[in-house]
Design a protein around this motif. Structure first.
Motif, mmCIF file in Angstrom:
data_model
loop_
_atom_site.group_PDB
_atom_site.id
_atom_site.type_symbol
_atom_site.label_atom_id
_atom_site.label_comp_id
_atom_site.label_asym_id
_atom_site.label_seq_id
_atom_site.Cartn_x
_atom_site.Cartn_y
_atom_site.Cartn_z
ATOM 1 N N VAL A 1 -12.307 39.597 37.502
ATOM 2 C CA VAL A 1 -12.017 40.795 38.135
ATOM 3 C C VAL A 1 -11.279 41.841 37.102
ATOM 4 O O VAL A 1 -11.671 43.007 37.522
ATOM 5 N N PRO A 2 -10.524 41.430 36.189
ATOM 6 C CA PRO A 2 -10.004 42.820 35.402
ATOM 7 C C PRO A 2 -11.189 43.190 34.550
ATOM 8 O O PRO A 2 -10.969 44.345 34.137
ATOM 9 N N HIS A 3 -12.064 42.565 34.103
ATOM 10 C CA HIS A 3 -13.238 43.020 33.437
ATOM 11 C C HIS A 3 -14.256 43.704 34.083
ATOM 12 O O HIS A 3 -15.312 44.107 33.583
ATOM 13 N N LEU A 4 -14.064 43.655 35.263
ATOM 14 C CA LEU A 4 -15.452 44.598 36.059
ATOM 15 C C LEU A 4 -14.957 46.196 36.268
ATOM 16 O O LEU A 4 -15.947 46.666 36.842
ATOM 17 N N ASN A 5 -14.010 46.718 35.911
ATOM 18 C CA ASN A 5 -13.575 48.022 36.256
ATOM 19 C C ASN A 5 -14.552 48.783 35.392
ATOM 20 O O ASN A 5 -14.941 49.935 36.054
ATOM 21 N N GLY A 6 -15.049 48.482 34.379
ATOM 22 C CA GLY A 6 -16.064 49.419 33.741
ATOM 23 C C GLY A 6 -17.598 49.355 34.484
ATOM 24 O O GLY A 6 -17.964 50.439 34.576
ATOM 25 N N LEU A 7 -17.940 48.327 35.079
ATOM 26 C CA LEU A 7 -19.034 48.046 35.781
ATOM 27 C C LEU A 7 -18.872 49.059 36.863
ATOM 28 O O LEU A 7 -19.852 49.784 37.500
#
Length: 337
Positions: free
Chosen positions: A158-164
């Protein structure tokens, strides 16, 4: 003087043709020993026991669902409300059905091409040692518990999907489907990605075994005609294993439809349908049951069981469809013999 001599012997009679042996006759041939009879009885009893258990589950779900639906003042299939303890009681499965179907479609769209590609690489491109290593890693993914996937999804994915999400909003946000308001990525799209990772081992392993059963003569004939390796896969391997891949995909879909803990830990449901897949909203049958069952009243539990009955029927239809596809084509059964 005519002398009649019978020097010819009568022709031997041809043996009477025996009727062909049927599958049932072959199955019961030699079942005269006590051990064989016991084994046949246990096998038949096990099959009947499975049917009895399934019938008992269906009867229980149907009875409890009828108790809830009979008190429901809203339309069970189209209502967006979920308030079984209210006065009057109103609840429906429209939002749950939407979330379950959408998240499963996203998972299938991601997992199926990757799984088929991995299976083809293992069986037709990778060296034996590398293919065995990759297959071992895929098997390890299948052994990871759902709760571990849920923790990883909530803390890492969840935290690393902001870029996508930002990229999708920038280039595809005009469609409305990928519009993002900048909130946390606890949406159906994130759930679909997590489910894709979870069902990838199932689809990959089944597809890999199907591709291994392609007759060697088919591939050698294509190579003899001057086909490249990709052309061999396109004209020989993929057509032969198409039904097996479809069956594997449907089995993975059954897993995606019924996943509970991982979805409950990642999704932030609002019991509403939003046009964007990147915004929190929706929910799934399994997630809704897991999150509300403990604190539900007797009426609320009956309502949750009614939604579980719908999921039960959907799962049976999916697995039944997979079995029908397998039964239609049996070319990969003993093809290398």
């Amino acid at each position: 003087m005519d002398i009649t001599t019978d020097t010819q012997k009568p022709a031997p009679s041809s043996p009477t043709p025996q009727p062909p042996t049927t599958g049932d006759q072959r199955a019961t041939r030699g079942v005269t020993r006590p051990g064989d009879r016991i084994f046949v009885g246990l096998s038949r009893g096990s099959g009947i026991l499975v049917l009895v258990i399934m019938a008992a589950i269906a009867a229980f779900l149907t009875y409890r669902a009828w108790l809830a639906i009979s008190e429901d003042e809203a339309n069970f299939f189209t209502s967006f409300e979920w308030n079984p303890t209210g006065d009057p009681s109103e609840f429906g499965i429209a939002v749950l059905a939407y979330g379950t179907v959408v998240s499963s479609i996203i998972a299938m769209a991601i997992a199926v091409p990757i799984s088929v590609g991995i299976a083809l690489f293992i069986t037709h491109y990778a060296p034996r040692r590398l293919g065995g290593l990759i297959g071992y890693v895929i098997d390890l993914l299948a052994a990871v518990p759902s709760i571990v996937y849920g923790l990883w999804g909530a803390l890492v994915l969840v935290p690393h999907l902001n870029g996508l999400y930002g990229w999708l909003d920038q280039y595809l946000g005009w469609t409305g489907i990928f519009e993002w308001n900048g909130g946390a990525g606890r949406s159906l799209f994130t759930v679909g990605i997590l489910l894709a990772i979870m069902i990838l081992p199932i689809i990959t392993n089944v597809s890999r075994e199907v591709f291994r059963q392609v007759p060697r003569m088919h591939e050698e004939a294509a190579l003899a005609l001057g086909a490249t390796r990709w052309e061999v896969i396109r004209i020989s391997v993929i057509p032969f294993g198409r039904s097996g891949v479809i069956s594997a995909s449907m089995l993975g879909l059954g897993r995606a439809l019924g996943e509970t803990m991982a979805v409950a830990m990642v999704l932030s449901p609002t019991f509403d349908i939003t046009p964007s897949l990147l915004d929190p909203g929706g929910g799934t049958f399994a997630q809704n049951i897991a999150s509300k069952f403990n604190e539900a009243t007797p009426m609320g539990r009956d309502a949750l069981i009614a939604s579980g009955l719908v999921l039960f029927v959907i799962t049976l239809l999916v697995n039944g469809g997979a079995r029908m596809i397998i039964a239609r084509r049996k070319e990969y059964s003993g093809a290398n013999a």
